[in-house]
Scaffold this motif. Structure first.
Motif: not given
Length: 142
Positions: A40-46, A48-70
């Motif tokens: 929501r903090d990124l979506d408030a930036k216009g 369409l929000g800040d799409v690139d920052a959304r992608i970066e946030r999801l990439e960072a969260i996904a990188a922390k997982s060692s389990a099979p990921l969905v």
């Protein structure tokens, strides 16, 4: 096999949205861990929000997982999940009402994700078929 689901909400939505919560319940019922990132903090930036920052946030969260990921998402959450799946191996991708930004880039991202998924399925099918044929072959005579 237990895994980890990251469920991304849509634009102008939240982790408490009905679709996100329903997917989280399914993951939990199957013994999977899950996360519901808040964009929501990124979506408030216009508009369409800040799409690139959304992608970066999801990439960072996904990188922390060692389990099979969905990766799962609705609308904008589906869009960023599809893009991140192109950069990180995932066990599955669950997209609800894919938001494509109405650009050729969005269609290319979807096409690439579908292609990678189909190649994965084809590889699995061919591997299983080869294994089955090897099992059915008569033993060598000699």
């Amino acid at each position: 096999m237990k895994g980890h689901a990251i469920i991304s909400h849509g634009l102008q939505s939240s982790p408490e949205a009905a679709k996100a919560r329903a997917l989280a319940q399914v993951a939990q019922a199957r013994g999977w861990s899950f996360e519901l990132p808040d964009y929501r903090d990124l979506d408030a930036k216009g508009e369409l929000g800040d799409v690139d920052a959304r992608i970066e946030r999801l990439e960072a969260i996904a990188a922390k997982s060692s389990a099979p990921l969905v990766l799962a998402g609705s609308s904008m959450g589906a869009y960023i999940s599809a893009l991140v799946s192109l950069k990180r191996p995932v066990l599955g991708l669950f997209l609800i009402v894919l938001f494509l930004l109405h650009t050729i880039y969005g269609w290319l991202a979807l096409g690439a994700a579908v292609f990678l998924f189909l190649m994965s399925v084809l590889t699995d099918v061919l591997t299983r078929r080869a294994s089955l044929l090897a099992d059915l072959a008569p033993p060598p005579t000699g």
